[in-house]
Design a protein around this motif. Structure first.
Motif, PDB file in Angstrom:
ATOM      1  N   GLN A   1       0.838  -1.199   0.000  1.00  0.00           N
ATOM      2  CA  GLN A   1       0.000   0.000   0.000  1.00  0.00           C
ATOM      3  C   GLN A   1       0.878   1.257   0.000  1.00  0.00           C
ATOM      4  O   GLN A   1       0.640   2.194  -0.751  1.00  0.00           O
ATOM      5  CB  GLN A   1      -0.883  -0.029   1.236  1.00  0.00           C
ATOM      6  N   THR A   2       1.903   1.236   0.855  1.00  0.00           N
ATOM      7  CA  THR A   2       2.810   2.383   0.911  1.00  0.00           C
ATOM      8  C   THR A   2       3.445   2.621  -0.444  1.00  0.00           C
ATOM      9  O   THR A   2       3.576   3.764  -0.899  1.00  0.00           O
ATOM     10  CB  THR A   2       3.929   2.121   1.941  1.00  0.00           C
ATOM     11  N   ALA A   3       3.835   1.505  -1.102  1.00  0.00           N
ATOM     12  CA  ALA A   3       4.480   1.638  -2.401  1.00  0.00           C
ATOM     13  C   ALA A   3       3.526   2.269  -3.413  1.00  0.00           C
ATOM     14  O   ALA A   3       3.923   3.131  -4.191  1.00  0.00           O
ATOM     15  CB  ALA A   3       4.945   0.265  -2.887  1.00  0.00           C
ATOM     16  N   VAL A   4       2.272   1.840  -3.381  1.00  0.00           N
ATOM     17  CA  VAL A   4       1.296   2.407  -4.315  1.00  0.00           C
ATOM     18  C   VAL A   4       1.115   3.895  -4.032  1.00  0.00           C
ATOM     19  O   VAL A   4       1.097   4.727  -4.944  1.00  0.00           O
ATOM     20  CB  VAL A   4      -0.061   1.671  -4.220  1.00  0.00           C
ATOM     21  N   VAL A   5       1.021   4.251  -2.737  1.00  0.00           N
ATOM     22  CA  VAL A   5       0.844   5.653  -2.370  1.00  0.00           C
ATOM     23  C   VAL A   5       2.029   6.480  -2.861  1.00  0.00           C
ATOM     24  O   VAL A   5       1.871   7.546  -3.455  1.00  0.00           O
ATOM     25  CB  VAL A   5       0.687   5.794  -0.836  1.00  0.00           C
ATOM     26  N   ARG A   6       3.229   5.924  -2.671  1.00  0.00           N
ATOM     27  CA  ARG A   6       4.411   6.674  -3.093  1.00  0.00           C
ATOM     28  C   ARG A   6       4.470   6.799  -4.604  1.00  0.00           C
ATOM     29  O   ARG A   6       4.872   7.840  -5.138  1.00  0.00           O
ATOM     30  CB  ARG A   6       5.673   6.003  -2.557  1.00  0.00           C
ATOM     31  N   ALA A   7       4.064   5.732  -5.280  1.00  0.00           N
ATOM     32  CA  ALA A   7       4.067   5.787  -6.738  1.00  0.00           C
ATOM     33  C   ALA A   7       3.051   6.808  -7.238  1.00  0.00           C
ATOM     34  O   ALA A   7       3.327   7.583  -8.152  1.00  0.00           O
ATOM     35  CB  ALA A   7       3.764   4.400  -7.314  1.00  0.00           C
ATOM     36  N   MET A   8       1.872   6.817  -6.619  1.00  0.00           N
ATOM     37  CA  MET A   8       0.841   7.786  -7.001  1.00  0.00           C
ATOM     38  C   MET A   8       1.341   9.206  -6.805  1.00  0.00           C
ATOM     39  O   MET A   8       1.053  10.108  -7.602  1.00  0.00           O
ATOM     40  CB  MET A   8      -0.436   7.573  -6.167  1.00  0.00           C
ATOM     41  N   ALA A   9       2.103   9.398  -5.729  1.00  0.00           N
ATOM     42  CA  ALA A   9       2.582  10.741  -5.410  1.00  0.00           C
ATOM     43  C   ALA A   9       3.547  11.255  -6.469  1.00  0.00           C
ATOM     44  O   ALA A   9       3.737  12.458  -6.623  1.00  0.00           O
ATOM     45  CB  ALA A   9       3.266  10.723  -4.041  1.00  0.00           C
ATOM     46  N   ARG A  10       4.161  10.339  -7.227  1.00  0.00           N
ATOM     47  CA  ARG A  10       5.127  10.769  -8.226  1.00  0.00           C
ATOM     48  C   ARG A  10       4.455  11.191  -9.528  1.00  0.00           C
ATOM     49  O   ARG A  10       5.094  11.786 -10.385  1.00  0.00           O
ATOM     50  CB  ARG A  10       6.122   9.644  -8.506  1.00  0.00           C
ATOM     51  N   LEU A  11       3.192  10.848  -9.663  1.00  0.00           N
ATOM     52  CA  LEU A  11       2.468  11.296 -10.859  1.00  0.00           C
ATOM     53  C   LEU A  11       2.122  12.774 -10.714  1.00  0.00           C
ATOM     54  O   LEU A  11       2.065  13.298  -9.600  1.00  0.00           O
ATOM     55  CB  LEU A  11       1.181  10.481 -11.031  1.00  0.00           C
ATOM     56  N   SER A  12       1.859  13.423 -11.847  1.00  0.00           N
ATOM     57  CA  SER A  12       1.457  14.820 -11.763  1.00  0.00           C
ATOM     58  C   SER A  12      -0.008  14.889 -11.307  1.00  0.00           C
ATOM     59  O   SER A  12      -0.740  13.898 -11.400  1.00  0.00           O
ATOM     60  CB  SER A  12       1.625  15.496 -13.118  1.00  0.00           C
ATOM     61  N   GLN A  13      -0.389  16.061 -10.814  1.00  0.00           N
ATOM     62  CA  GLN A  13      -1.756  16.273 -10.340  1.00  0.00           C
ATOM     63  C   GLN A  13      -2.786  15.833 -11.385  1.00  0.00           C
ATOM     64  O   GLN A  13      -3.718  15.102 -11.101  1.00  0.00           O
ATOM     65  CB  GLN A  13      -1.924  17.777 -10.018  1.00  0.00           C
TER      66      GLN A  13
END
Lengths: 371, 134
Positions: free
Chosen positions: A121-133
């Protein structure tokens, strides 16, 4: 056979059945015990189960004693005993038929399951955070809120196709960022992200532009991450990759090259020629580099052929011209590795950079296919 | 060679050893084969060795070199070597590759190989017979 005991918790199963089940003052019922035993005993072999069934029959007969006409009690007891046995069989049968339903095929939860789920879950959250808004909003609107590309296109004033393409790019990026987050690693070079992205999106033109194959041989992180990315892509049967590390891989490589060339309709002589050249080139990888890969690709244009690209992360060849000249070798051989392979092929190119490795590209066209 | 199925077999036939390669060998298997064969030449006091390479998919620089090494080592151990069964496709690839097995005697097949060895070794056998050796 615990079901019968469960039904009569007050009846002791350790004592011989019958006599104690019938309270005093019911001589007619007590007189029936032997015949009930016989009826049940002839149908049920298990002693304990038989005892339980005798008890149940007697309990029922006792309860019905008042309702049954005098003289008919014996027939009633026999019928009841048969019914009790029959209903036990029915129950057993039903239990057997439904047994598969109670089997829990899910593996038992392991202690680290929870932890792994949290990490993911943390990995997904971190990956999502790297995408643009914008990418994030588009992805969530489509994947989570379930809005289709046409609606999204109308809102942003573009076409459904463009939105779909953008979604694909975003998913490809998310996969790369997710893998990086799981590894907990930052790519060591600027080339890693573009290469991983090209692999993730399965875009072969882009892969060539960024020289993805070459980079994967050189970069350990990308080599590791590229496996899941390549696996999920459409299995392509006109390209195969054979990792080369050991002696046995040389045999695997020449066998694969032979198979690919056979699919292009090569003559048996040319199959051997291709396999021999691959053997020579693959051996150089095993001798001089830690690891390498052979990519075999079928060509259709300008005519049928097969291209083999061997890449390694070895020390490189200092003087390619000399290495291609007959009689030059750096190892205990005949000095014919490269020039020999070149004579076997129609096209042959060597690119080498000190410290980075060597790429040998060789092509064989199907004979008769050439204009 | 204890692997199953056997990659090679080395059989004794009178004064000769007949070594058959059953499948494509990788380099380390090739080296092991060389070892086993040279070892057996000494143990069986063989006069001649036939190596059947019909099952090899390629004879590249390493394979050719190993065959030459075997022939040379066998010679030093007093045995004559003949390589038989080189397939036409393999022969062509070897020529293009620039691989020679010029120093190694070759024959078309097992029969020819045996005939060659009989010619090459027989005079010595005759000498042995005259001197009363087995």
């Amino acid at each position: 056979m615990t079901w019968a005991r469960r039904t009569f918790p007050d009846v002791s199963v350790t004592e011989p059945s019958g006599a104690d089940a019938v309270p005093p003052g019911h001589p007619e019922v007590s007189a029936l015990i032997p015949i009930v035993r016989r009826v049940v005993g002839s149908r049920v072999t298990d002693r304990t189960v038989a005892d339980d069934l005798v008890q149940e029959t007697l309990v029922r007969v006792l309860a019905a004693e008042g309702r049954v006409e005098a003289g008919m009690l014996e027939s009633y007891a026999i019928a009841t005993a048969r019914n009790v046995v029959a209903s036990m069989w029915r129950l057993q049968d039903r239990a057997r038929r439904n047994q598969h339903r109670v089997v829990d095929l899910r593996p038992p939860p392991t202690p680290d399951e929870d932890l792994l789920a949290r990490e993911e879950q943390t990995a997904v959250v971190r990956a999502m955070a790297r995408l643009s808004q914008r990418e994030r909003e588009l992805l969530l609107a489509h994947e989570v809120s379930g809005r289709d590309t046409r609606t999204l296109a109308d809102e942003s004033g573009s076409s459904a196709g463009a939105v779909a393409a953008q979604l694909n790019r975003t998913r490809a990026r998310l996969r790369v960022e997710y893998l990086l987050a799981v590894e907990g690693a930052e790519p060591p070079t600027d080339r890693c992200r573009p290469v991983l992205l090209a692999l993730s999106s399965g875009d072969r033109r882009r892969q060539r532009e960024v020289d993805a194959d070459r980079h994967v041989v050189e970069c350990e992180l990308c080599a590791r991450l590229s496996n899941p990315l390549l696996e999920r892509g459409q299995p392509r049967d006109d390209v195969v990759r054979i990792p080369i590390r050991t002696d046995a891989d040389i045999v695997a490589a020449r066998r694969a090259a032979r198979e690919m060339a056979a699919r292009q309709g090569f003559s048996s002589t040319d199959l051997t020629v291709v396999a021999t050249a691959v053997s020579e080139i693959a051996r150089n990888i095993v001798r001089f580099a830690n690891a390498g890969v052979l990519v075999i690709e079928l060509l259709e244009r300008p005519h049928a052929g097969v291209r083999m690209v061997a890449m390694d992360n070895g020390p490189g060849i200092p003087d390619v011209e000399r290495a291609l000249a007959d009689g030059y070798s750096t190892y205990d051989g005949l000095g014919l590795g490269l020039p020999g392979a070149r004579r076997l092929m129609d096209e042959f190119a060597v690119a080498s950079e000190a410290g980075r490795g060597t790429t040998v590209t060789m092509t064989k066209w199907r004979r008769g296919g050439r204009p | 060679m204890n692997q199953d199925p056997a990659l090679v077999s080395i059989m004794r036939q009178g004064p000769y050893l007949i070594a058959s390669i059953h499948t494509a060998l990788d380099d380390s298997q090739m080296v092991r084969f060389q070892h086993d064969l040279v070892d057996k030449i000494g143990r069986h006091r063989s006069r001649g060795v036939i190596i059947d390479v019909a099952a090899l998919d390629v004879l590249d620089s390493f394979g050719s070199k190993t065959l030459r090494n075997i022939a040379e080592m066998a010679r030093l151990r007093g045995a004559q070597t003949v390589v038989v069964g080189i397939q036409p496709d393999v022969a062509l690839a070897m020529v293009l590759l620039g691989m020679g097995t010029v120093q190694v005697e070759t024959a078309l097949d097992l029969e020819e190989g045996l005939a060659y060895l009989d010619d090459a070794v027989a005079p010595r056998a005759a000498v042995d017979a005259r001197d009363g050796r087995p």
